[in-house]
Write a protein that holds these residues in place. Structure first.
Motif, PDB file in Angstrom:
ATOM      1  N   SER A   1      -0.845  10.181  -0.145  1.00 12.13           N
ATOM      2  CA  SER A   1      -2.122   9.488   0.046  1.00 12.13           C
ATOM      3  C   SER A   1      -2.264   8.252  -0.832  1.00 12.13           C
ATOM      4  O   SER A   1      -3.106   7.396  -0.546  1.00 12.13           O
ATOM      5  N   VAL A   2      -1.479   8.119  -1.892  1.00 14.40           N
ATOM      6  CA  VAL A   2      -1.626   6.977  -2.803  1.00 14.40           C
ATOM      7  C   VAL A   2      -0.642   5.854  -2.474  1.00 14.40           C
ATOM      8  O   VAL A   2      -0.667   4.808  -3.134  1.00 14.40           O
ATOM      9  N   LEU A   3       0.205   6.048  -1.481  1.00  9.69           N
ATOM     10  CA  LEU A   3       1.294   5.106  -1.221  1.00  9.69           C
ATOM     11  C   LEU A   3       0.948   4.114  -0.110  1.00  9.69           C
ATOM     12  O   LEU A   3       0.259   4.464   0.856  1.00  9.69           O
ATOM     13  N   PRO A   4       1.452   2.874  -0.207  1.00 13.80           N
ATOM     14  CA  PRO A   4       1.194   1.898   0.849  1.00 13.80           C
ATOM     15  C   PRO A   4       1.854   2.272   2.172  1.00 13.80           C
ATOM     16  O   PRO A   4       1.382   1.864   3.233  1.00 13.80           O
ATOM     17  N   ASP A   5       2.955   3.031   2.110  1.00 13.87           N
ATOM     18  CA  ASP A   5       3.641   3.482   3.326  1.00 13.87           C
ATOM     19  C   ASP A   5       3.253   4.916   3.682  1.00 13.87           C
ATOM     20  O   ASP A   5       4.057   5.687   4.199  1.00 13.87           O
TER      21      ASP A   5
END
Length: 289
Positions: free
Chosen positions: A131-135
């Motif tokens: 949930s914290v990742l750009p991808d």
């Protein structure tokens, strides 16, 4: 440190097994709780041995090793956090110091938000939080594909995809999950399906980790002290990227530990030891700051 004493604890939907190693001499330090997900208590044997001056508690999460779970519901972060809360209550209550790794680190973040009275310092080591990742979308698609592959083809096929995912460096492309399946034999995994579908990592965590988002505002309030840790040898793999992004969302820098994702490991599961001596020294330093 005295010999460990093993206990069981009945909780809703599970029977948990946990171990208590009493301090060799009386101490004013709070107990130290060590756990992971899906790693069981055995994986923290070496690390526990470096803290003979305080009581150390380890446990097997529901559905892992000695702990059982009942029913068909998939345990989510709140279920695991409630389990940890009950273990803490069973050993005398908080606050305790807590070190949690991998999926256990995500559980620790949930515990810190929902039961802040349980913990003094939380060291969350390499939480895998899509949930914290750009991808995020590509990572979630890859994790869903791992789950589906496991259900269709069994442990070897699913674990091969999992290993490939955690080894991938940098952001995933949108078509990552569409690439050809890796050969399980490349990783020393079985190529035949044994029919079992009870693996918590592949059968549950691949679906329950992606939607989890920590309670950022609560965690940033300052009580308890929440630290995000990352291994010095962990590069741009998923857990490294996730750890740095999680720390940034908490307006902090990650605390760097020796070794990689399993830096504390002493070969408990037959793998080569990482840097357990240096790791334990760093954990002691962080907890005493």
């Amino acid at each position: 440190m005295t010999d460990k004493k093993t206990h069981t604890l009945e909780v809703p939907g599970a029977v948990l097994t946990y171990d208590v190693r009493e301090a060799a001499t009386p101490t004013d330090e709070p107990p130290l709780l060590l756990f992971g997900l899906p790693m069981g208590a055995q994986g923290f044997t070496t690390l526990a041995g470096h803290f003979t001056d305080r009581t150390v508690v380890t446990y097997d999460p529901r559905g892992v090793e000695r702990s059982t779970r009942s029913g068909s519901d998939m345990p989510v972060m709140s279920n695991h956090a409630d389990d940890v809360h009950r273990v803490i209550e069973a050993v005398g209550g908080g606050p305790v110091d807590l070190f949690a790794s991998s999926g256990g680190a995500a559980v620790a973040l949930d515990l810190a938000a929902t039961h802040p009275e349980d913990v003094r310092t939380v060291v969350a080591h390499e939480p895998p939080l899509p949930s914290v990742l750009p991808d995020r979308a590509a990572v979630v698609a890859a994790m869903t594909d791992i789950h589906d592959t496991y259900q269709a083809k069994g442990f070897g096929a699913g674990m091969a995809k999992f290993i490939a995912l955690v080894m991938a460096a940098g952001e995933l492309t949108a078509d990552y999950a569409a690439q050809p399946d890796p050969d399980p034999a490349m990783f020393g995994l079985p190529t035949e399906d044994d029919g079992a579908r009870d693996d918590l990592l592949l059968g549950v965590n691949m679906l329950t980790l992606p939607p989890y988002e920590p309670a950022w505002a609560t965690l940033k309030a300052g009580t308890p002290d929440v630290l995000i840790a990352v291994g010095e040898d962990t590069g741009e793999e998923l857990t490294g990227r996730s750890s740095r992004a999680t720390a940034a969302l908490l307006d902090a820098e990650p605390v760097v530990f020796p070794g990689g994702h399993g830096g504390f490991g002493g070969g408990e599961y037959g793998q080569p030891a990482d840097k357990p001596v240096e790791f334990a020294a760093r954990l002691r330093e962080v907890l005493s700051r």
